[in-house]
Write an enzyme that holds these catalytic residues in place. Structure first.
Site, mmCIF file in Angstrom:
data_model
loop_
_atom_site.group_PDB
_atom_site.id
_atom_site.type_symbol
_atom_site.label_atom_id
_atom_site.label_comp_id
_atom_site.label_asym_id
_atom_site.label_seq_id
_atom_site.Cartn_x
_atom_site.Cartn_y
_atom_site.Cartn_z
ATOM 1 N N ASP A 86 3.393 37.446 -22.164
ATOM 2 C CA ASP A 86 4.486 35.903 -22.172
ATOM 3 C C ASP A 86 3.399 35.162 -21.660
ATOM 4 O O ASP A 86 2.554 34.238 -20.913
ATOM 5 C CB ASP A 86 5.552 35.546 -21.231
ATOM 6 C CG ASP A 86 5.934 34.573 -21.053
ATOM 7 O OD1 ASP A 86 5.407 33.317 -22.050
ATOM 8 O OD2 ASP A 86 7.227 33.987 -20.970
ATOM 9 N N HIS A 93 3.816 21.598 -23.604
ATOM 10 C CA HIS A 93 4.529 22.055 -22.188
ATOM 11 C C HIS A 93 4.020 22.691 -21.230
ATOM 12 O O HIS A 93 4.779 22.760 -19.458
ATOM 13 C CB HIS A 93 5.231 23.663 -23.104
ATOM 14 C CG HIS A 93 5.649 24.881 -21.484
ATOM 15 N ND1 HIS A 93 7.237 24.462 -21.066
ATOM 16 C CD2 HIS A 93 5.295 25.968 -21.454
ATOM 17 C CE1 HIS A 93 7.449 25.538 -20.427
ATOM 18 N NE2 HIS A 93 6.798 26.751 -20.950
ATOM 19 N N ARG A 102 3.989 20.191 -9.568
ATOM 20 C CA ARG A 102 2.237 19.614 -8.640
ATOM 21 C C ARG A 102 3.014 18.151 -8.157
ATOM 22 O O ARG A 102 1.800 17.640 -8.232
ATOM 23 C CB ARG A 102 1.562 20.133 -8.770
ATOM 24 C CG ARG A 102 1.272 21.517 -8.754
ATOM 25 C CD ARG A 102 -0.331 22.178 -9.469
ATOM 26 N NE ARG A 102 -0.275 21.866 -10.889
ATOM 27 C CZ ARG A 102 0.191 23.146 -11.715
ATOM 28 N NH1 ARG A 102 0.859 24.093 -11.137
ATOM 29 N NH2 ARG A 102 0.193 22.810 -12.699
ATOM 30 N N GLU A 185 13.031 28.797 -22.422
ATOM 31 C CA GLU A 185 12.991 28.147 -23.849
ATOM 32 C C GLU A 185 12.613 29.032 -24.826
ATOM 33 O O GLU A 185 12.691 30.029 -24.751
ATOM 34 C CB GLU A 185 11.070 28.249 -22.652
ATOM 35 C CG GLU A 185 11.393 27.410 -22.005
ATOM 36 C CD GLU A 185 10.182 28.516 -21.028
ATOM 37 O OE1 GLU A 185 9.287 29.237 -21.738
ATOM 38 O OE2 GLU A 185 9.950 27.250 -19.629
ATOM 39 N N GLU A 187 10.708 30.266 -27.849
ATOM 40 C CA GLU A 187 8.962 30.121 -28.242
ATOM 41 C C GLU A 187 9.158 31.712 -29.627
ATOM 42 O O GLU A 187 10.234 32.305 -29.666
ATOM 43 C CB GLU A 187 8.684 31.198 -27.039
ATOM 44 C CG GLU A 187 9.113 30.632 -25.783
ATOM 45 C CD GLU A 187 8.267 32.131 -24.253
ATOM 46 O OE1 GLU A 187 8.473 32.852 -24.215
ATOM 47 O OE2 GLU A 187 8.218 30.915 -23.507
ATOM 48 N N ASP A 226 13.250 32.646 -23.698
ATOM 49 C CA ASP A 226 12.452 33.360 -22.616
ATOM 50 C C ASP A 226 13.526 32.625 -21.361
ATOM 51 O O ASP A 226 14.025 31.111 -20.360
ATOM 52 C CB ASP A 226 11.606 32.728 -22.736
ATOM 53 C CG ASP A 226 10.647 33.165 -21.055
ATOM 54 O OD1 ASP A 226 11.275 34.526 -20.621
ATOM 55 O OD2 ASP A 226 9.328 32.931 -21.306
ATOM 56 N N GLN A 233 11.037 30.213 -8.722
ATOM 57 C CA GLN A 233 9.995 29.990 -9.177
ATOM 58 C C GLN A 233 8.593 29.083 -8.258
ATOM 59 O O GLN A 233 8.382 28.897 -8.595
ATOM 60 C CB GLN A 233 9.542 30.238 -10.678
ATOM 61 C CG GLN A 233 9.843 30.569 -11.876
ATOM 62 C CD GLN A 233 9.498 30.271 -12.809
ATOM 63 O OE1 GLN A 233 9.361 29.002 -13.563
ATOM 64 N NE2 GLN A 233 9.288 30.915 -13.665
#
Length: 234
Positions: A86, A93, A102, A185, A187, A226, A233
């Protein structure tokens, strides 16, 4: 397809397999020759270098063997997937996700521009979508959290894992349970094929491919959902 047979390609053998892996292992010129042959069967007039072959169009018994009503067919993966990667290759994105983890000021890390990240994926969880969301047992695609043993249900279950009790206070520890921030997502995925890369002496070398060579390894494109466990995470 005489030019195909001449290089040891045997359609009866290759297309009697349960997947397209053997076909995908051939070179791109084989893929193109087969594609053009299929196109010729449905043409009513010449298209470029492809001339029509009306034998199928004029043969009703053969059509009954070759075609099946869509409602009576079952979707399968086109190939047995041994592995997949992946790639985290969309700048927009990556920036949006970076802001989630962050903050805006450090959303996109400097090395991303030079080395888009590729994640190893779990190929056993790849399966085909089905018409109108109906899966085996007549159920609908979706997610569920409970441990029901109802055999008529075929839902995508939310993955379980460690979740922070309070994201603002890590000292409160974590708990085990199903994902609460399930995301997906849409993709573009690529099936990669072609013969194994060899060096000049015919040995398997793992020699890198050029961009031009890499393009010739793309067998086909599909859309892929996905699924992501966002809270696990973090």
């Amino acid at each position: 397809m005489t030019e195909v047979v001449a290089i040891n390609f045997h359609p009866r053998i290759v297309f009697s397999q349960s997947s397209l892996n053997d076909f995908m292992a051939h070179e791109k010129n084989i893929w193109i020759a087969v594609r053009n042959r299929l196109i010729s069967l449905f043409l009513s007039e010449s298209h470029g270098d492809i001339s029509p072959d009306t034998r199928l169009q004029n043969n009703a018994p053969l059509q009954k063997q070759a075609f099946h009503p869509l409602v009576d067919t079952l979707y399968h993966l086109p190939a047995t997937i041994g592995d997949y990667t992946d790639f985290y290759s969309s700048r927009e994105h990556a920036t949006n996700v970076g802001i989630m983890f962050r903050g805006k000021d450090n959303a996109l890390q400097p090395n991303w521009l030079h080395m888009p990240i590729g994640y190893h994926g779990r190929s056993s969880s790849v399966y085909p979508s089905v018409a109108n969301g109906v899966m085996k047992g007549g159920s609908k695609e979706g997610t569920r959290d409970d441990d029901s043993d109802d055999e008529t249900m075929s839902f995508v279950r939310r993955p379980c894992g460690q979740l922070q009790i309070d994201p603002l206070d890590p000292m409160k520890g974590s708990t085990y349970g199903p994902c609460k921030l399930m995301d997906f997502e849409l993709e573009v995925a690529f099936f990669v094929g072609g013969a194994t890369n060899h060096d000049d002496e015919g040995e398997h070398s793992g020699k890198p491919l050029t961009l031009s060579q890499a393009k010739d390894r793309i067998f086909g494109y599909v859309l892929m959902n996905d699924w992501l466990a966002r809270d696990m995470q973090k």
